[in-house]
Design a protein around this motif. Structure first.
Motif, mmCIF file in Angstrom:
data_model
loop_
_atom_site.group_PDB
_atom_site.id
_atom_site.type_symbol
_atom_site.label_atom_id
_atom_site.label_comp_id
_atom_site.label_asym_id
_atom_site.label_seq_id
_atom_site.Cartn_x
_atom_site.Cartn_y
_atom_site.Cartn_z
ATOM 1 N N PRO A 97 0.795 -1.239 0.000
ATOM 2 C CA PRO A 97 0.000 0.000 0.000
ATOM 3 C C PRO A 97 0.824 1.284 0.000
ATOM 4 C CG PRO A 97 -0.915 -1.539 1.525
ATOM 5 C CD PRO A 97 0.347 -2.157 1.016
ATOM 6 N N ARG A 132 1.820 2.176 -3.403
ATOM 7 C CA ARG A 132 0.636 2.512 -4.201
ATOM 8 C C ARG A 132 0.198 3.931 -3.919
ATOM 9 N NH1 ARG A 132 -2.175 2.693 -6.910
ATOM 10 N NH2 ARG A 132 -4.043 2.701 -5.692
ATOM 11 N N ARG A 133 0.117 4.253 -2.605
ATOM 12 C CA ARG A 133 -0.430 5.561 -2.279
ATOM 13 C C ARG A 133 0.503 6.670 -2.748
ATOM 14 N NH1 ARG A 133 -1.967 4.401 3.465
ATOM 15 N NH2 ARG A 133 -2.778 2.426 2.768
ATOM 16 N N MET A 179 -0.278 7.387 -6.199
ATOM 17 C CA MET A 179 -1.538 8.088 -6.402
ATOM 18 C C MET A 179 -1.453 9.538 -5.989
ATOM 19 S SD MET A 179 -4.644 5.526 -5.602
ATOM 20 C CE MET A 179 -4.344 5.654 -3.874
ATOM 21 N N SER A 209 -13.979 -9.933 -1.105
ATOM 22 C CA SER A 209 -13.939 -9.460 -2.486
ATOM 23 C C SER A 209 -13.123 -10.385 -3.388
ATOM 24 C CB SER A 209 -13.352 -8.046 -2.562
ATOM 25 O OG SER A 209 -13.753 -7.410 -3.755
ATOM 26 N N TRP A 250 -4.628 -1.377 -8.687
ATOM 27 C CA TRP A 250 -5.429 -0.809 -7.595
ATOM 28 C C TRP A 250 -4.859 -1.273 -6.260
ATOM 29 C CZ3 TRP A 250 -8.356 -3.062 -11.826
ATOM 30 C CH2 TRP A 250 -8.994 -2.101 -12.630
ATOM 31 N N SER A 251 -5.483 -0.811 -5.159
ATOM 32 C CA SER A 251 -4.941 -1.120 -3.840
ATOM 33 C C SER A 251 -4.943 -2.621 -3.584
ATOM 34 C CB SER A 251 -5.776 -0.418 -2.766
ATOM 35 O OG SER A 251 -5.428 -0.928 -1.490
ATOM 36 N N ALA A 287 -8.816 2.651 2.025
ATOM 37 C CA ALA A 287 -8.121 3.828 2.527
ATOM 38 C C ALA A 287 -8.544 5.061 1.735
ATOM 39 C CB ALA A 287 -6.603 3.621 2.431
ATOM 40 N N GLU A 288 -8.264 6.217 2.279
ATOM 41 C CA GLU A 288 -8.547 7.477 1.604
ATOM 42 C C GLU A 288 -7.846 7.500 0.250
ATOM 43 O OE1 GLU A 288 -10.053 10.495 2.391
ATOM 44 O OE2 GLU A 288 -9.235 11.531 0.640
ATOM 45 N N GLY A 289 -8.575 7.902 -0.777
ATOM 46 C CA GLY A 289 -7.979 7.990 -2.104
ATOM 47 C C GLY A 289 -8.125 6.725 -2.936
ATOM 48 N N ASP A 290 -8.519 5.619 -2.306
ATOM 49 C CA ASP A 290 -8.684 4.364 -3.057
ATOM 50 C C ASP A 290 -9.828 4.486 -4.059
ATOM 51 O OD1 ASP A 290 -7.953 1.674 -0.648
ATOM 52 O OD2 ASP A 290 -6.683 3.196 -1.612
ATOM 53 N N ARG A 297 -13.207 -4.734 -4.182
ATOM 54 C CA ARG A 297 -11.914 -4.341 -4.730
ATOM 55 C C ARG A 297 -12.025 -4.312 -6.251
ATOM 56 N NH1 ARG A 297 -7.340 -4.913 -1.962
ATOM 57 N NH2 ARG A 297 -8.182 -6.619 -0.717
ATOM 58 N N PRO A 298 -11.537 -3.263 -6.922
ATOM 59 C CA PRO A 298 -11.663 -3.222 -8.387
ATOM 60 C C PRO A 298 -10.871 -4.344 -9.051
ATOM 61 C CG PRO A 298 -10.964 -1.082 -7.517
ATOM 62 C CD PRO A 298 -10.877 -2.059 -6.395
ATOM 63 N N GLN A 335 -4.857 7.267 -12.201
ATOM 64 C CA GLN A 335 -5.512 7.021 -10.924
ATOM 65 C C GLN A 335 -5.427 5.545 -10.526
ATOM 66 O OE1 GLN A 335 -9.755 7.672 -10.744
ATOM 67 N NE2 GLN A 335 -9.495 8.969 -8.947
#
Lengths: 462, 447
Positions: A12, A15-16, A19, A362, B2-3, B9-12, B68-69, B148
């Motif tokens: 993570p 990743r963040r 972003m 998921s 993706w995450s 989380a914020e921004g996901d 989750r995407p 993104q």
């Protein structure tokens, strides 16, 4: 829902950061990444030890294992020195000449000009091709070229001139298929390998056709660095597909019904490098999926210390195997696996029931069966439980066409079925959540009552 | 992409699943709210929630699922700017082209990015997807999405008309996907971009058969082999639990009883109208017709009442008969002809069986009635490697000859791999010298 530390936690942060980077064209038109060649495995050449698929002139596909300094025997099509193929890229067509190989150019499809010929005067059953089998053999032995053999046949053919051009073309191609000594190598892509098995013996791959397998890999979201559980009782075609799409990064745990390590024989046809398997693939049998079963088999049955090197090595080997088994088991039980892919001879509801607890929220569940009835039962089961979202059953329908000038049409023979797929998403349920619709109805009724009470009150006041 | 964290989380970017038909992407932004059919949800309430959770609405009514995407969910959720590719085509093309981790792939045009997300997922960060779009605003939207979703390091998007200007790539690509109105215009540019030392596969995606025929011509002209075409669709099946169907014997019985009752009523009506006429004419009621039917004799008190009632009785009688209140003995002689049926079987045929003996419901499947009939034709072809070492040409073996050298690696002095001169289609002398002067005419066998 205890928060387990899986392998995901290290990603993570990276990743963040990506972003939060400044928005904007970070990759302008002129920027080029440094690595411009695809992975070595993607462009590999034919190597000693490879299992190679070859397509023969009659469209049959054969699987042959190549060893250096040996000869390869293709039956009536000839034999050749295996070394001639080593170092060659996949996909070329070769003619066998004097036990060696010559590359053959495939000529483009030629436009066949139509004539007014019909089959009006062509009668079946008449003796049309006067070259006897003996004569043909003699021609073959004398080393006459395939073209000339066919030409000779055409000259003697009683009705050849009467045929339409298309018919002549088809005739020529049939004869070529019979007499030419050529073959084409096929790269061991998942498509070629799964198509090979589905055509040769579909029951060995549990009727999983190439398009169905492709859909399974998409639905399960198989990608590098993923962690997947697979149950594959079909020779390893699904295992092979997942390993191909992992590309040496990630984890695949296969659960099998075998007392000794299972042979997923299809794996050898994929010619995977060891990196695709070594740290990625592991398997255990169903006994070890039972958390309540904790056998304590001693490492060493001998009471005394090992006497010699051989004994010591045996004990060491057994110890390592047990450690590996235990650690694989622990890994399964830690959970948070990204998908479950099933193609099993066993009852699917029970398979899903045993393995579902180890799946992450998921995550995708994909189950294949040649028979829809098995999946219908699983679907009904899942609908009755709270932790599966949107189970749905699909079937792959695929049609292949021949595309030739003036002769484009679907193939005359085709496969009837690719089996059936069930896909569902595992979710974490909230038992306190209630559906919106009934709640709304309750609210409507309550509102109506309130309005009614109000108007009654108003009336009373009057 | 993706995450991969366990919790949101914020921004996901997350996928909100309301129903099969209502799947929406959502970028988690504290302070914002998601409003839909099933209630209002604050984004900040979703932070820290594990992916895959069912989330109840704060005021207790309604729920959503936050997922989750994946490229498959993205295909369902993405805002369409063009007609997009769906699972069946995407999966098939990926498999046929041999797209794998590390592959270098061309896609033209990008469109809404459905295929691009799937390819990016499959090739991973070590692969490359060069995707081209000639429509300015679609480029901007796609670029924003790739950014993104953490794909822009290995998905290289370019605003370019590849039919006019080619791909600006050289000797790099493994797989080509053309989703263009006129792929034959882009085909001549492909050869320069692809690798020469390995087989390269191409797919052209066209909805119309005329496009396919023209594409095949172009592929053939430019030396592609193994040209073939497929179409592929998903056939969804729905599953239902139905009550076990009623056996026909029960239905037959029911109808026989109904016939008997009908006849019974008919006779009663005749008798009643006769009685009415007789009563109106002042004559004493005649029982003759009643006796003929035989059934009335067996009835109890209520029937005598109706016979004596005169005018009203007739109507009452009719009314009573209409309620269908049949006593077992009424039409006994007719019932004898009616076959027996298992007790508890529902005669109304509505499937409601008595609890004592109802068979369990059947789980049945049925293909869904509204299905997609066509997406596009997939035209496939291969471009063979043009650079490769000469295989052992094979000379007749004789013990006096020295051992034939194996061309495992092309040595510098051997006339091994020679680059094809692109401006001139004639291969230079010495190249492909495994070929004879007149190559054998072998066309790929018709599949």
């Amino acid at each position: 829902m205890a928060c387990t530390t899986g392998v995901h936690t290290k990603f993570p942060k990276i990743r963040r950061a990506a972003m939060n980077a400044v928005a904007g064209p970070s990759n302008a038109n002129n920027e080029r990444p440094l690595n411009r060649s695809s992975s070595p495995f993607v462009g590999r050449k034919i190597q000693a030890g490879d299992t190679v698929l070859v397509r023969l002139p009659n469209a049959e596909i054969r699987s042959i294992k190549l060893e250096s300094d040996a000869t390869t025997n293709l039956g009536k099509y000839g034999t050749f020195r295996t070394n001639a193929l080593l170092g060659q890229p996949y996909g070329l067509t070769y003619e066998i000449v004097n036990k060696g190989l010559k590359v053959v150019c495939a000529t483009p499809i030629e436009d066949v000009e139509d004539t007014n010929a019909t089959n009006e005067l062509i009668n079946d059953g008449q003796f049309v091709q006067p070259l006897t089998g003996v004569e043909i053999e003699a021609l073959k032995q004398s080393g006459v070229r395939v073209d000339d053999i066919i030409k000779a046949q055409i000259e003697q053919h009683a009705n050849y001139a009467l045929k339409t051009e298309y018919s002549k073309d088809k005739y020529r191609k049939r004869k070529e298929a019979k007499f030419s000594k050529t073959f084409t190598t096929l790269e061991a892509t998942l498509f070629h390998v799964s198509d090979y098995w589905f055509t040769k013996d579909p029951s060995r791959v549990q009727d999983i056709r190439a398009d169905a397998l492709a859909q399974m890999l998409s639905l399960a979201n198989i990608h590098p660095d993923g962690r997947y559980i697979v149950v594959d009782d079909g020779g390893g075609i699904v295992v092979a597909g997942i390993l191909e799409r992992l590309g040496g990064k990630g984890r695949l745990l296969a659960i099998n019904n075998s007392e000794s390590p299972p042979v997923y024989h299809i794996l050898s046809q994929m010619n995977f490098p060891s990196s695709y398997i070594d740290d990625v693939f592991c398997s255990i049998n169903w006994a070890y999926t039972d958390e309540s079963w904790a056998p304590d088999f001693p490492v060493d049955a001998e009471p005394e210390a090992p006497k010699n090197e051989k004994q010591r090595m045996r004990v060491e080997k057994r110890k390592r195997a047990q450690e590996k088994l235990n650690s694989t088991r622990a890994e399964l039980f830690r959970g948070e696996w990204d998908a479950l892919v099933v193609s099993s001879e066993f009852e699917p509801c029970s398979v899903v029931e045993v393995l579902e607890p180890y799946l992450a929220g998921s995550s995708n569940i994909v189950v294949h069966s040649p028979h829809i009835q098995n999946l219908a039962k699983l679907h009904a089961d899942m609908r009755g439980q709270a932790h599966f979202l949107a189970p749905n059953i699909t079937e792959a329908w695929t049609r292949r066409y021949q595309v030739l000038p003036g002769r484009t049409h679907p193939l005359m023979t085709t496969s009837g079925s690719a089996g059936f797929l069930l896909h569902a998403i595992k979710i974490y349920n909230d038992p306190n959540a209630s559906a919106a619709e009934p709640a709304r109805k309750v609210a409507r009724v309550a509102k109506r009552k309130r309005m009614q009470a109000k108007s009654d009150a108003n009336t009373q006041e009057d | 992409m993706w995450s991969t964290a366990r919790e949101i989380a914020e921004g996901d970017v997350v996928i909100v699943w309301l129903t099969r038909e209502a799947v929406h992407p959502l970028t988690i932004t504290a302070g914002k709210e998601f409003n839909g059919r099933f209630g209002a949800y604050k984004h900040s309430d979703l932070i820290g929630v594990p992916y895959g959770s069912k989330v109840a609405c704060r005021n207790g009514k309604g729920f959503i699922h936050v997922l989750r995407p994946t490229p498959e969910l993205w295909t369902l959720a993405l805002p369409h700017r063009t007609q997009i590719l769906y699972l069946a085509d995407i999966a098939f093309v990926t498999a046929w082209l041999g797209i794998r981790p590390g592959s270098h792939v061309i896609e033209a045009g990008t469109g809404s990015g459905s295929f691009a997300h799937s390819v990016a997922r499959t090739i991973g960060s070590r692969g490359r997807l060069y995707t081209f779009e000639f429509h300015q605003s679609r480029v901007a939207k796609a670029r924003e999405e790739f950014m993104q979703h953490g794909m822009s390091d290995y998905v290289i998007l370019q605003h370019r008309n590849v039919c006019k200007d080619g791909f600006d790539l050289q000797d790099e690509i493994d797989c080509v996907f053309l989703d263009l109105p006129a792929p034959w215009d882009a085909i001549p540019h492909v050869k320069r971009a692809v690798r020469k030392d390995r087989i390269v596969r191409i797919c052209c995606f066209s909805p119309c058969i005329e496009q396919v025929l023209r594409t095949v011509s172009a592929l053939n002209e430019h030396g592609y082999t193994d040209i073939t075409m497929y179409e592929t669709l998903l056939r969804p099946h729905e599953v239902a639990q139905l009550p076990a169907p009623v056996p026909i014997h029960a239905i037959r019985n029911k109808l026989q009883i109904a016939e008997v009752q009908k006849e019974d009523r008919r006779l009663k009506q005749i008798a009643a109208s006769k009685a009415k006429r007789d009563g109106a004419a002042g004559a004493s009621p005649s029982h003759s017709s009643v006796e003929q039917s035989g059934s009335k004799r067996k009835r109890g008190a209520p029937n005598d009442d109706t016979v004596d009632d005169g005018g009203d009785g007739g109507s009452k009688d009719v009314k009573r008969v209409k309620t269908g209140d049949v006593n077992a003995g009424d039409t006994d002689h007719l019932h004898e002809c009616v076959e027996s049926f298992p007790s508890g079987t529902d005669l109304k045929g509505k499937g409601k069986q008595s609890p004592a003996s109802s068979p369990p419901p059947l789980t049945v499947t049925q293909p869904i009635k509204e299905v997609r009939g066509h997406t596009s034709y997939l035209t496939f072809a291969c471009l063979l490697p043009s650079i490769f070492p000469t295989p052992d040409a094979g000379r007749p073996f004789s013990p006096e000859m020295e051992a034939i050298p194996e061309p495992a690696q092309p040595s510098p002095e051997s006339p091994g791999p020679q680059p094809i001169d692109e401006d001139n289609d004639q291969p230079p002398p010495g190249h492909l010298d495994g070929l004879q002067a007149t190559p054998t005419t072998v066309t790929p066998p018709a599949q």
